[in-house]
Design a protein around this motif. Structure first.
Motif, PDB file in Angstrom:
ATOM      1  N   LEU A  17      -2.661  -8.043  -2.768  1.00 22.72           N
ATOM      2  CA  LEU A  17      -2.563  -6.272  -2.980  1.00 22.72           C
ATOM      3  C   LEU A  17      -2.041  -5.683  -2.938  1.00 22.72           C
ATOM      4  CD1 LEU A  17      -3.960  -4.973  -5.655  1.00 22.72           C
ATOM      5  CD2 LEU A  17      -5.841  -3.868  -3.736  1.00 22.72           C
ATOM      6  N   LYS A  18      -1.468  -6.268  -1.643  1.00 23.14           N
ATOM      7  CA  LYS A  18      -0.648  -5.154  -0.890  1.00 23.14           C
ATOM      8  C   LYS A  18       0.952  -5.104  -1.568  1.00 23.14           C
ATOM      9  CE  LYS A  18       1.253  -1.994   2.207  1.00 23.14           C
ATOM     10  NZ  LYS A  18       2.726  -1.781   2.317  1.00 23.14           N
ATOM     11  N   LEU A  19       1.430  -6.730  -1.221  1.00 26.03           N
ATOM     12  CA  LEU A  19       2.643  -6.657  -1.416  1.00 26.03           C
ATOM     13  C   LEU A  19       3.099  -7.159  -2.937  1.00 26.03           C
ATOM     14  CD1 LEU A  19       2.597 -10.755   0.306  1.00 26.03           C
ATOM     15  CD2 LEU A  19       4.018  -8.348   0.696  1.00 26.03           C
ATOM     16  N   ALA A  20       2.021  -6.846  -4.192  1.00 26.14           N
ATOM     17  CA  ALA A  20       2.248  -6.352  -5.272  1.00 26.14           C
ATOM     18  C   ALA A  20       2.527  -4.878  -5.502  1.00 26.14           C
ATOM     19  CB  ALA A  20       0.611  -7.083  -6.093  1.00 26.14           C
ATOM     20  N   GLN A  21       1.787  -4.087  -5.081  1.00 26.58           N
ATOM     21  CA  GLN A  21       2.144  -2.954  -4.693  1.00 26.58           C
ATOM     22  C   GLN A  21       2.758  -2.936  -4.869  1.00 26.58           C
ATOM     23  OE1 GLN A  21      -0.711   0.551  -5.844  1.00 26.58           O
ATOM     24  NE2 GLN A  21       1.497   1.010  -6.378  1.00 26.58           N
ATOM     25  N   ASP A  22       3.530  -3.159  -3.274  1.00 24.92           N
ATOM     26  CA  ASP A  22       4.904  -2.684  -2.838  1.00 24.92           C
ATOM     27  C   ASP A  22       5.810  -3.394  -4.275  1.00 24.92           C
ATOM     28  OD1 ASP A  22       4.098  -2.081  -0.995  1.00 24.92           O
ATOM     29  OD2 ASP A  22       4.444  -3.503   0.540  1.00 24.92           O
ATOM     30  N   LYS A  23       6.313  -3.793  -4.600  1.00 21.17           N
ATOM     31  CA  LYS A  23       6.943  -5.176  -5.734  1.00 21.17           C
ATOM     32  C   LYS A  23       6.868  -4.032  -6.850  1.00 21.17           C
ATOM     33  CE  LYS A  23       7.666  -9.056  -8.179  1.00 21.17           C
ATOM     34  NZ  LYS A  23       7.282 -10.328  -9.264  1.00 21.17           N
ATOM     35  N   ALA A  64       3.578   3.067  -8.950  1.00 15.97           N
ATOM     36  CA  ALA A  64       3.003   2.202 -10.481  1.00 15.97           C
ATOM     37  C   ALA A  64       1.402   2.069 -11.167  1.00 15.97           C
ATOM     38  CB  ALA A  64       3.343   0.465  -9.687  1.00 15.97           C
ATOM     39  N   SER A  65       1.382   2.326 -11.937  1.00 14.01           N
ATOM     40  CA  SER A  65       0.060   2.061 -12.866  1.00 14.01           C
ATOM     41  C   SER A  65      -0.659   0.420 -12.886  1.00 14.01           C
ATOM     42  CB  SER A  65       0.803   1.722 -14.211  1.00 14.01           C
ATOM     43  OG  SER A  65       1.198   0.993 -15.521  1.00 14.01           O
ATOM     44  N   PHE A 123       1.976  -8.987  -9.640  1.00 11.35           N
ATOM     45  CA  PHE A 123       1.413  -9.225  -8.820  1.00 11.35           C
ATOM     46  C   PHE A 123       1.066 -11.063  -9.640  1.00 11.35           C
ATOM     47  CE2 PHE A 123      -3.281  -9.226  -5.781  1.00 11.35           C
ATOM     48  CZ  PHE A 123      -2.868 -10.424  -5.472  1.00 11.35           C
ATOM     49  N   GLU A 124       1.418 -10.681 -10.930  1.00 13.89           N
ATOM     50  CA  GLU A 124       1.855 -12.398 -11.439  1.00 13.89           C
ATOM     51  C   GLU A 124       2.396 -13.322 -10.817  1.00 13.89           C
ATOM     52  OE1 GLU A 124       2.107 -11.436 -15.324  1.00 13.89           O
ATOM     53  OE2 GLU A 124       0.114 -11.280 -15.993  1.00 13.89           O
TER      54      GLU A 124
END
Length: 223
Positions: A130-136, A141-142, A150-151
């Motif tokens: 989740l942290k990596l997806a948020q950073d990406k 970001a919504s 995350f996908e």
């Protein structure tokens, strides 16, 4: 043992009632078995181990606990040498050596007084992903943008490599590991540790699991 010889009586949040486990243990004693397999975990495993050990069931049969790693710290004394143990992935004693895993095990043990088991590893992987997806996705970001980021994500956690490679990129897959319990100087160790790549034991994207197994697991990539 046929399924209809015993019933799982559920209550209190889905936990198995002790009398149900006792029925299973009794039936297994009456109907001899070459192998005893259980996918219980957590409190259900504890109930099974305590009652089965008291009746000599674990010592007299080959037992396979596909998720038995949760019982190692609390009830390891009751588990016999030769028992095959799994942790629903490369977790706990089967986690690969890494700086991240050493940190995770040390910090968790110091804080909670017991080493992390596979549910803790699962949660750690979820939070890291989740942290990596948020950073990406970026600041501001919504929720939908974070989900999209995350996908298909691939990353390393304390349990090794995680690939969001199933369920259209929404389902994680890791390798699977099993080992045979062996005590050395009174300490639990494992021999015959076998690792199965994620693409060996998980159906390909879009395949139905049961049908994939019935068909002989076509496309499985195993070492």
């Amino acid at each position: 043992m046929p399924w209809n010889q015993w019933q799982l009586s559920r209550g209190m949040g889905g936990r198995l009632r002790l009398e149900s486990v006792a029925t299973l243990v009794w039936n297994t004693q009456v109907n001899s078995a070459d192998v005893i397999h259980t996918s219980f975990w957590g409190g259900d495993t504890d109930a099974f181990v305590l009652q089965a050990a008291a009746r000599g069931l674990l010592a007299d049969n080959q037992v396979i606990f596909t998720a038995g790693e949760t019982a190692l710290n609390s009830l390891g004394e009751h588990l016999p040498d030769g028992a095959i143990i799994g942790a629903r992935g490369p977790f706990g004693p089967f986690a690969p050596e890494s700086e991240l895993n050493t940190w995770f095990q040390t910090e968790f043990t110091e804080r909670f007084g017991t080493p992390p088991t596979f549910p803790a590893y699962h949660m750690a992987h979820a939070l890291i992903g989740l942290k990596l997806a948020q950073d990406k996705a970026g600041v501001g970001a919504s929720t939908e943008e974070v989900i999209t980021a995350f996908e298909g994500l691939e990353f390393d956690g304390p349990g090794g490599r995680v690939e969001m490679s199933r369920g259209n990129g929404h389902q994680a897959a890791t390798e699977m590991v099993y080992g045979r319990l062996k005590r050395v100087d009174g300490e639990i160790t494992f021999t015959d540790i076998t690792r199965y790549p994620a693409d060996c034991v998980n159906p390909p994207e879009g395949a139905e699991t049961v049908e994939w197994i019935k068909a002989g697991m076509p496309g499985a990539e195993c070492n």
